[in-house]
Scaffold this motif. Structure first.
Motif, PDB file in Angstrom:
ATOM      1  N   LEU A 380       3.596 -40.863  48.816  1.00  0.00           N
ATOM      2  CA  LEU A 380       4.815 -41.008  49.608  1.00  0.00           C
ATOM      3  C   LEU A 380       5.485 -42.362  49.370  1.00  0.00           C
ATOM      4  O   LEU A 380       6.650 -42.558  49.702  1.00  0.00           O
ATOM      5  CB  LEU A 380       4.470 -40.832  51.089  1.00  0.00           C
ATOM      6  CG  LEU A 380       5.593 -40.591  52.081  1.00  0.00           C
ATOM      7  CD1 LEU A 380       6.316 -39.273  51.777  1.00  0.00           C
ATOM      8  CD2 LEU A 380       5.022 -40.537  53.503  1.00  0.00           C
ATOM      9  N   GLY A 381       4.748 -43.318  48.791  1.00  0.00           N
ATOM     10  CA  GLY A 381       5.280 -44.646  48.552  1.00  0.00           C
ATOM     11  C   GLY A 381       5.028 -45.623  49.677  1.00  0.00           C
ATOM     12  O   GLY A 381       5.558 -46.746  49.665  1.00  0.00           O
ATOM     13  N   ASP A 382       4.219 -45.252  50.654  1.00  0.00           N
ATOM     14  CA  ASP A 382       3.886 -46.126  51.781  1.00  0.00           C
ATOM     15  C   ASP A 382       2.613 -46.899  51.436  1.00  0.00           C
ATOM     16  O   ASP A 382       1.503 -46.491  51.769  1.00  0.00           O
ATOM     17  CB  ASP A 382       3.691 -45.285  53.047  1.00  0.00           C
ATOM     18  CG  ASP A 382       3.590 -46.146  54.307  1.00  0.00           C
ATOM     19  OD1 ASP A 382       3.198 -47.326  54.188  1.00  0.00           O
ATOM     20  OD2 ASP A 382       3.860 -45.626  55.400  1.00  0.00           O
ATOM     21  N   ARG A 383       2.787 -48.028  50.762  1.00  0.00           N
ATOM     22  CA  ARG A 383       1.632 -48.773  50.254  1.00  0.00           C
ATOM     23  C   ARG A 383       0.764 -49.334  51.377  1.00  0.00           C
ATOM     24  O   ARG A 383      -0.458 -49.323  51.271  1.00  0.00           O
ATOM     25  CB  ARG A 383       2.107 -49.917  49.360  1.00  0.00           C
ATOM     26  CG  ARG A 383       2.721 -49.464  48.060  1.00  0.00           C
ATOM     27  CD  ARG A 383       2.870 -50.634  47.115  1.00  0.00           C
ATOM     28  NE  ARG A 383       3.378 -50.199  45.823  1.00  0.00           N
ATOM     29  CZ  ARG A 383       3.360 -50.950  44.732  1.00  0.00           C
ATOM     30  NH1 ARG A 383       2.852 -52.176  44.809  1.00  0.00           N
ATOM     31  NH2 ARG A 383       3.837 -50.507  43.596  1.00  0.00           N
ATOM     32  N   ASP A 384       1.383 -49.844  52.415  1.00  0.00           N
ATOM     33  CA  ASP A 384       0.605 -50.478  53.476  1.00  0.00           C
ATOM     34  C   ASP A 384      -0.362 -49.480  54.119  1.00  0.00           C
ATOM     35  O   ASP A 384      -1.548 -49.780  54.322  1.00  0.00           O
ATOM     36  CB  ASP A 384       1.535 -51.071  54.540  1.00  0.00           C
ATOM     37  CG  ASP A 384       2.301 -52.281  54.021  1.00  0.00           C
ATOM     38  OD1 ASP A 384       1.869 -52.860  53.003  1.00  0.00           O
ATOM     39  OD2 ASP A 384       3.337 -52.635  54.626  1.00  0.00           O
ATOM     40  N   ARG A 385       0.143 -48.313  54.442  1.00  0.00           N
ATOM     41  CA  ARG A 385      -0.736 -47.310  55.058  1.00  0.00           C
ATOM     42  C   ARG A 385      -1.762 -46.791  54.057  1.00  0.00           C
ATOM     43  O   ARG A 385      -2.903 -46.489  54.431  1.00  0.00           O
ATOM     44  CB  ARG A 385       0.091 -46.159  55.623  1.00  0.00           C
ATOM     45  CG  ARG A 385       0.859 -46.537  56.875  1.00  0.00           C
ATOM     46  CD  ARG A 385       1.459 -45.316  57.537  1.00  0.00           C
ATOM     47  NE  ARG A 385       2.153 -45.656  58.779  1.00  0.00           N
ATOM     48  CZ  ARG A 385       2.749 -44.780  59.569  1.00  0.00           C
ATOM     49  NH1 ARG A 385       2.753 -43.487  59.228  1.00  0.00           N
ATOM     50  NH2 ARG A 385       3.351 -45.156  60.663  1.00  0.00           N
ATOM     51  N   ALA A 386      -1.374 -46.678  52.806  1.00  0.00           N
ATOM     52  CA  ALA A 386      -2.325 -46.243  51.790  1.00  0.00           C
ATOM     53  C   ALA A 386      -3.476 -47.243  51.677  1.00  0.00           C
ATOM     54  O   ALA A 386      -4.656 -46.857  51.651  1.00  0.00           O
ATOM     55  CB  ALA A 386      -1.627 -46.080  50.444  1.00  0.00           C
TER      56      ALA A 386
END
Length: 424
Positions: A380-386
């Motif tokens: 999804l492009g959500d690096r922080d949550r990844a």
């Protein structure tokens, strides 16, 4: 663990069920046989590194376990003052050196009979699987507990109760008849599946792949298929194991690091195993009824037949998971279906499907749920949550290769260095 210790451990694990089978056949008491063999294995683990592995390690274990068995029978008979039973069952010491029937039994491999014995109908399916993993596969109580997602103390009690039920059943040590065999078959298939899973991806320790366990599961599945060639689920299980194990040569890098399915060199996959697995499941599916192992084998076949990760037929995989969820619902199936949903309909849809597992106590907080969620957030492009979920997954797994893989993915995202390719 050193290389020599690992080889010794593998040898003892391979021989243990065979020796249990020899003693159970001779004495008719599985519980005492299992206890005696555990003592013999402990003696071997102590003596063989010091004195060298004997020329006939199986014969050595049989003789030592046989002596332990005689001692146990004598002690039990003395405590209960059962002179008549003692006279009938206690062998003469002079016969110990080379009992003729013991030598004949030593030529047999009774592992498949032992497998069905442990899956006795007097046991619940969960207890039967746990006992078989202990006696046939040689897994530790901790490893079995991890496979069942229960505390180790709970599993230890379950195994102990199962052994007592087997002891009290009086079941003879032989292959069950057709009707009895059909009642035990589901548990037999389940235990082979779990043995393989522990071998393919070890639940703890430094090794990702415990080759001896995966190979033993495949060997037993082949023996079972030879005994029941028309059973579609037996064929489906063997196909699933072959199709999954076929990828093993490409699952790790030069330093033992884990390589995701999408990043593997498919040229290193075992083409012969894939062809055999595809042939098995292709022949099994039309025979019916269609069961969970055939469906999982069909999913594995779709993965294995894709020339590249990008050419994987994810809509077909998603459809197969939909059928599997109706046939054999469970949290792991739901998790895998959520990932397939993401590959077809996008990561947001996959994350929505994963949210339903948060309320399932078997998966809530499990490292595989965090790992799947991390992959989908990365897509999804959500690096922080990844990164958050990769780190959470790394903190919950007890497999060191998996832990290093998850930590590396988190570090790459946190520092802005992208992995070569993202895979499910």
């Amino acid at each position: 663990m050193t290389g020599g210790e690992a080889r010794l451990d593998d040898l003892l694990r391979e021989l243990a069920p065979q020796v249990i089978g020899v003693l159970t056949r001779r004495f008719g008491d599985f519980t005492l046989a299992e206890d005696a063999v555990q003592e013999a294995l402990l003696a071997a683990a102590t003596q063989w590194p010091r004195d060298g592995t004997p020329d006939n390690p199986r014969g050595w274990l049989i003789q030592v376990a046989y002596r332990r068995m005689v001692e146990q029978v004598r002690n039990e008979q003395a405590r209960r003052n059962r002179e008549e039973l003692a006279a009938r069952r206690e062998p003469d010491d002079r016969q110990w050196a080379a009992p003729a029937d013991l030598d004949l039994a030593a030529e047999r491999d009774d592992t498949l009979i032992l497998l069905f014995l442990c899956c006795h109908p007097a046991l619940s399916p969960a207890s039967a699987v746990a006992l078989t993993l202990r006696a046939v596969a040689g897994l530790t109580t901790a490893e079995i507990a991890h496979a069942f997602l229960v505390p180790e103390t709970t599993m230890a009690q379950r195994i102990s109760r199962a052994k007592q039920r087997i002891k009290g059943s009086g079941v003879p040590f032989r292959m069950p008849d057709a009707q009895d065999r059909s009642r035990r078959l589901e548990a037999v298939l389940r235990v082979l599946y779990l043995i393989f899973n522990e071998g393919h991806t070890s639940s703890a320790g430094p090794r990702l792949h415990r080759v001896e366990l995966a190979a033993e599961a495949i060997r037993l599945a082949r023996a079972l298929h030879a005994a029941l060639p028309r059973d579609s689920e037996v064929a489906g299980l063997l196909a699933l194991l072959l199709l999954t194990e076929a990828r093993s040569p490409a699952r790790t890098g030069p330093s033992g690091e884990l390589i995701s399915l999408a990043e593997q060199d498919r040229g290193r996959w075992d083409a012969a195993a894939i062809a055999e697995g595809v042939a098995l499941v292709t022949a099994a599916l039309p025979r019916g009824p269609v069961g969970p192992y055939q469906l999982q084998a069909a999913i594995a076949a779709v993965h294995d037949e894709a020339p590249t990760a990008e050419q994987t037929d994810w809509p077909q995989i998603l459809a197969l998971y939909g059928v599997l969820e109706r046939v054999a619902p469970g949290p792991v199936v739901a998790l895998n279906r959520a990932v397939a949903t993401a590959m077809v309909h996008g990561p947001a849809a996959g994350l929505e499907a994963l949210a339903a597992l948060d309320g399932d106590p078997r998966m809530a907080g499990h490292h595989r749920l965090h790992s799947a969620r991390a992959h989908l957030y990365e897509m999804l492009g959500d690096r922080d949550r990844a990164v958050e979920h990769y780190r959470a997954a790394a903190g919950r797994t007890t497999s060191l290769p998996e832990q290093r893989y998850l930590q590396l993915r988190a570090a790459r995202l946190a520092t802005g260095v992208e992995p070569a390719r993202l895979g499910p």
